[in-house]
Design a protein around this motif. Structure first.
Motif, PDB file in Angstrom:
ATOM      1  N   LEU A 370       0.812  -1.218   0.000  1.00 42.12           N
ATOM      2  CA  LEU A 370       0.000   0.000   0.000  1.00 42.12           C
ATOM      3  C   LEU A 370       0.844   1.266   0.000  1.00 42.12           C
ATOM      4  N   VAL A 371       2.136   1.157   0.308  1.00 38.56           N
ATOM      5  CA  VAL A 371       2.981   2.360   0.305  1.00 38.56           C
ATOM      6  C   VAL A 371       3.127   2.914  -1.103  1.00 38.56           C
ATOM      7  N   SER A 372       2.748   2.136  -2.113  1.00 41.67           N
ATOM      8  CA  SER A 372       2.844   2.649  -3.484  1.00 41.67           C
ATOM      9  C   SER A 372       1.879   3.802  -3.719  1.00 41.67           C
ATOM     10  N   VAL A 373       0.812   3.901  -2.912  1.00 42.62           N
ATOM     11  CA  VAL A 373      -0.160   4.987  -3.112  1.00 42.62           C
ATOM     12  C   VAL A 373       0.355   6.308  -2.565  1.00 42.62           C
ATOM     13  N   ILE A 374       1.440   6.290  -1.796  1.00 43.31           N
ATOM     14  CA  ILE A 374       2.029   7.539  -1.300  1.00 43.31           C
ATOM     15  C   ILE A 374       3.374   7.779  -1.979  1.00 43.31           C
ATOM     16  N   SER A 375       3.473   7.312  -3.226  1.00 39.46           N
ATOM     17  CA  SER A 375       4.632   7.573  -4.091  1.00 39.46           C
ATOM     18  C   SER A 375       5.920   6.953  -3.571  1.00 39.46           C
ATOM     19  N   MET A 376       5.821   5.797  -2.925  1.00 36.56           N
ATOM     20  CA  MET A 376       7.012   5.031  -2.575  1.00 36.56           C
ATOM     21  C   MET A 376       7.116   3.863  -3.556  1.00 36.56           C
ATOM     22  N   PHE A 377       8.284   3.726  -4.172  1.00 38.40           N
ATOM     23  CA  PHE A 377       8.435   2.765  -5.261  1.00 38.40           C
ATOM     24  C   PHE A 377       8.855   1.397  -4.726  1.00 38.40           C
ATOM     25  N   ASP A 378       7.917   0.728  -4.073  1.00 40.05           N
ATOM     26  CA  ASP A 378       8.142  -0.665  -3.697  1.00 40.05           C
ATOM     27  C   ASP A 378       7.949  -1.540  -4.935  1.00 40.05           C
ATOM     28  N   LEU A 379       7.773  -2.833  -4.754  1.00 45.57           N
ATOM     29  CA  LEU A 379       7.630  -3.722  -5.904  1.00 45.57           C
ATOM     30  C   LEU A 379       6.423  -3.344  -6.749  1.00 45.57           C
ATOM     31  N   VAL A 380       5.273  -3.136  -6.108  1.00 45.49           N
ATOM     32  CA  VAL A 380       4.070  -2.747  -6.850  1.00 45.49           C
ATOM     33  C   VAL A 380       4.227  -1.355  -7.442  1.00 45.49           C
ATOM     34  N   GLY A 381       4.842  -0.439  -6.687  1.00 48.21           N
ATOM     35  CA  GLY A 381       5.065   0.903  -7.209  1.00 48.21           C
ATOM     36  C   GLY A 381       5.983   0.916  -8.417  1.00 48.21           C
ATOM     37  N   MET A 382       6.997   0.043  -8.433  1.00 49.56           N
ATOM     38  CA  MET A 382       7.885  -0.051  -9.589  1.00 49.56           C
ATOM     39  C   MET A 382       7.141  -0.573 -10.809  1.00 49.56           C
ATOM     40  N   ILE A 383       6.268  -1.548 -10.617  1.00 52.44           N
ATOM     41  CA  ILE A 383       5.526  -2.098 -11.755  1.00 52.44           C
ATOM     42  C   ILE A 383       4.543  -1.069 -12.304  1.00 52.44           C
ATOM     43  N   ARG A 384       3.790  -0.435 -11.423  1.00 51.47           N
ATOM     44  CA  ARG A 384       2.783   0.535 -11.860  1.00 51.47           C
ATOM     45  C   ARG A 384       3.411   1.801 -12.415  1.00 51.47           C
ATOM     46  N   GLY A 385       4.610   2.146 -11.918  1.00 53.52           N
ATOM     47  CA  GLY A 385       5.221   3.405 -12.301  1.00 53.52           C
ATOM     48  C   GLY A 385       6.232   3.286 -13.424  1.00 53.52           C
ATOM     49  N   PRO A 386       7.519   3.232 -13.088  1.00 53.82           N
ATOM     50  CA  PRO A 386       8.560   3.320 -14.124  1.00 53.82           C
ATOM     51  C   PRO A 386       8.508   2.229 -15.186  1.00 53.82           C
ATOM     52  N   ILE A 387       8.121   0.993 -14.824  1.00 53.72           N
ATOM     53  CA  ILE A 387       8.202  -0.096 -15.803  1.00 53.72           C
ATOM     54  C   ILE A 387       7.052  -0.038 -16.800  1.00 53.72           C
ATOM     55  N   LEU A 388       5.818  -0.020 -16.310  1.00 52.08           N
ATOM     56  CA  LEU A 388       4.683   0.004 -17.228  1.00 52.08           C
ATOM     57  C   LEU A 388       4.523   1.370 -17.900  1.00 52.08           C
ATOM     58  N   ALA A 389       5.104   2.408 -17.324  1.00 51.36           N
ATOM     59  CA  ALA A 389       5.017   3.724 -17.952  1.00 51.36           C
ATOM     60  C   ALA A 389       5.992   3.883 -19.118  1.00 51.36           C
ATOM     61  N   SER A 390       6.986   3.008 -19.183  1.00 49.62           N
ATOM     62  CA  SER A 390       7.954   3.096 -20.275  1.00 49.62           C
ATOM     63  C   SER A 390       7.347   2.524 -21.554  1.00 49.62           C
ATOM     64  N   THR A 391       7.761   3.079 -22.687  1.00 48.01           N
ATOM     65  CA  THR A 391       7.245   2.602 -23.974  1.00 48.01           C
ATOM     66  C   THR A 391       7.776   1.212 -24.316  1.00 48.01           C
ATOM     67  N   ASP A 392       8.889   0.808 -23.681  1.00 48.07           N
ATOM     68  CA  ASP A 392       9.453  -0.509 -23.997  1.00 48.07           C
ATOM     69  C   ASP A 392       8.598  -1.650 -23.493  1.00 48.07           C
ATOM     70  N   TRP A 393       7.944  -1.449 -22.344  1.00 47.29           N
ATOM     71  CA  TRP A 393       7.232  -2.571 -21.728  1.00 47.29           C
ATOM     72  C   TRP A 393       5.778  -2.247 -21.409  1.00 47.29           C
ATOM     73  N   ASN A 394       5.241  -1.196 -21.983  1.00 47.19           N
ATOM     74  CA  ASN A 394       3.842  -0.858 -21.771  1.00 47.19           C
ATOM     75  C   ASN A 394       2.953  -1.899 -22.448  1.00 47.19           C
ATOM     76  N   GLY A 395       2.195  -2.635 -21.653  1.00 48.30           N
ATOM     77  CA  GLY A 395       1.356  -3.697 -22.173  1.00 48.30           C
ATOM     78  C   GLY A 395       1.699  -5.061 -21.619  1.00 48.30           C
ATOM     79  N   VAL A 396       2.808  -5.161 -20.893  1.00 50.21           N
ATOM     80  CA  VAL A 396       3.194  -6.424 -20.256  1.00 50.21           C
ATOM     81  C   VAL A 396       2.636  -6.416 -18.841  1.00 50.21           C
ATOM     82  N   TYR A 397       1.647  -7.242 -18.559  1.00 49.79           N
ATOM     83  CA  TYR A 397       0.992  -7.234 -17.257  1.00 49.79           C
ATOM     84  C   TYR A 397       1.128  -8.572 -16.532  1.00 49.79           C
ATOM     85  N   TRP A 398       0.711  -9.656 -17.181  1.00 52.31           N
ATOM     86  CA  TRP A 398       0.684 -10.945 -16.508  1.00 52.31           C
ATOM     87  C   TRP A 398       2.078 -11.356 -16.029  1.00 52.31           C
TER      88      TRP A 398
END
Length: 431
Positions: A370-398
């Motif tokens: 839940l710390v991802s909702v306060i802009s802390m980049f834990d594992l879930v925050g990394m997936i929702r933020g920098p990784i899925l936001a990049s054009t290289d991996w946008n669309g990889v979810y499962w």
């Protein structure tokens, strides 16, 4: 002699009949299948239905796993390799594993430090989890928090050394005065520790270059490492705090009792995400201007308070489950309150409370996401933020969420299995 007379003579066998093997349906795999899978009409229907569901799941997932791609640089190359075939794009894990585990800002040449801290964590937990090991290993457990802080955050080693010295001095003062008065020993120990830390702050500043590692600020912590830090620290702190709150709620002193009751009921009535927002935003308004209160420390305080309130209720249930005769037995032995709780009451109450405590610990570890909702980049925050936001991996979810689920499952399943083993060792069910 007639036939009637010959048949009336009793017959006694002088040799034993050779032993024969049991029927095939009463032994081995056939017996297990008959008793556990096809033990009736309802059981047979459920077994066949389960086999069908498992078959459908495997039909969909096995090709996705077997045909997975692991060596491309982005999702476009991955789709070109698959050419419309069913397969997972696991290249995102091999290409971004460092961000998933350590965050986006932790220095890549310093990954050995949190890795070593994790290995030492296992070593430090062994004498606590397995009581058959030599008790001398508890020295490693006591030193670990200070060593782990130095490894993960860096800086001079004098900071954790002076913190350790402060705790040692406070404990010695507590042992010296607690014989006369518990309050005098407790507050004397706290005062001695604070003075030692204040003096140690000057010494640490004077020796800032002594055995110093590259300092890493808390804002650079991320990935699964941040979840592990929050989970281990908060569980370790919430258990003793929960014990204190449970005992305080049963205290005969009205002030102590109502302070604990109000704290427990208020914390249990507020969602954890609300407390995290308080730690991130509101708490700064109550601090003096210019004060820098580390965000991770604020989050640890809030999560620890949240978990302690639930653990307190679990332990209170264990205390209530004990027969009144256990308390009377402690009184008959002439034990004071502290001795009775330490030697007789708490050991039994904690054994009864093991399932509930483990349930809170597992839930707490998962709630660190839940710390991802306060802009802390834990594992879930990394997936929702920098990784899925990049054009290289946008669309990889499962692939990403499956990897995150696997990491959390391994930790939570290990905790669950250990708790079941501990229950069997301590015979919690009083068999």
């Amino acid at each position: 002699m007639s036939d009637t007379q010959s048949h009336s003579v009793s017959f006694v066998r002088e040799t034993t009949i050779p032993q024969q093997a049991p029927p095939a349906v009463e032994t081995g795999a056939i017996k297990w299948v008959r008793e556990n899978l096809f033990n009736g009409v309802a059981g047979s229907i459920l077994t066949l239905l389960s086999i069908f569901v498992i078959y459908k799941i495997l039909v969909g997932t096995v090709p996705w796993l077997v045909n997975g791609v692991w060596d491309t640089d982005n999702i476009r190359e991955c789709r070109e390799v698959l050419e419309g075939a069913t397969g997972g794009c696991f290249s995102v894990i091999t290409e971004r594993w460092n961000q998933l585990l350590f965050g986006i800002a932790y220095p890549s040449d310093q990954y050995w430090r949190p890795t070593l801290a994790f290995v030492l964590l296992i070593v430090a937990l062994l004498p606590v989890l397995f009581m058959t090991l030599p008790r001398a290993l508890l020295i490693v457990t006591g030193l670990y928090p200070f060593l782990a802080f130095w490894l993960i955050w860096g800086g001079t080693i004098m900071v954790p050394i002076m913190a350790m010295v402060g705790f040692g001095i406070g404990y010695l003062v507590y042992r010296r005065f607690v014989v006369d008065s518990f309050a005098m020993g407790f507050f004397g120990g706290v005062l001695a520790a604070l003075i030692a830390w204040w003096v140690g702050g000057f010494l640490s500043g004077a020796m800032s270059g002594f055995l110093a590692l590259e300092a890493v600020p808390s804002r650079d912590m991320g990935g699964f490492m941040l979840n592990m830090i929050l989970g281990v620290v908060c569980v370790s702190l919430s258990l003793p705090l929960g014990i204190v709150l449970a005992l305080g709620r049963q205290s005969s002193m009205p002030i102590i009792k109502w302070i604990c009751v109000i704290f427990i009921e208020f914390i249990r009535g507020v969602p954890l995400i609300t407390l995290l927002f308080v730690a991130n935003v509101v708490l700064a308004y109550f601090l003096p201007p210019g004060t820098n209160f580390d965000l991770i420390l604020r989050v640890i305080i809030m999560i620890t308070m949240f978990a302690a309130a639930y653990i307190a209720e679990v332990i209170r249930g264990g205390l209530a489950a004990l027969p009144r005769g256990q308390y009377e037995a402690a009184d008959s032995l002439g034990l004071d309150y502290a001795q009775a709780m330490r030697l007789i009451i708490l050991p039994q109450a904690l054994k009864i409370s093991i399932p509930g405590i483990v349930n809170v610990a597992v839930g707490l570890f998962k709630d660190t996401t839940l710390v991802s909702v306060i802009s802390m980049f834990d594992l879930v925050g990394m997936i929702r933020g920098p990784i899925l936001a990049s054009t290289d991996w946008n669309g990889v979810y499962w692939e990403l969420w499956g990897f995150a689920s696997l990491l959390f499952f391994v930790v939570c399943y290990g905790i669950s299995q250990y708790s079941q083993w501990l229950e069997r060792q301590l015979a919690t069910d009083h068999r």
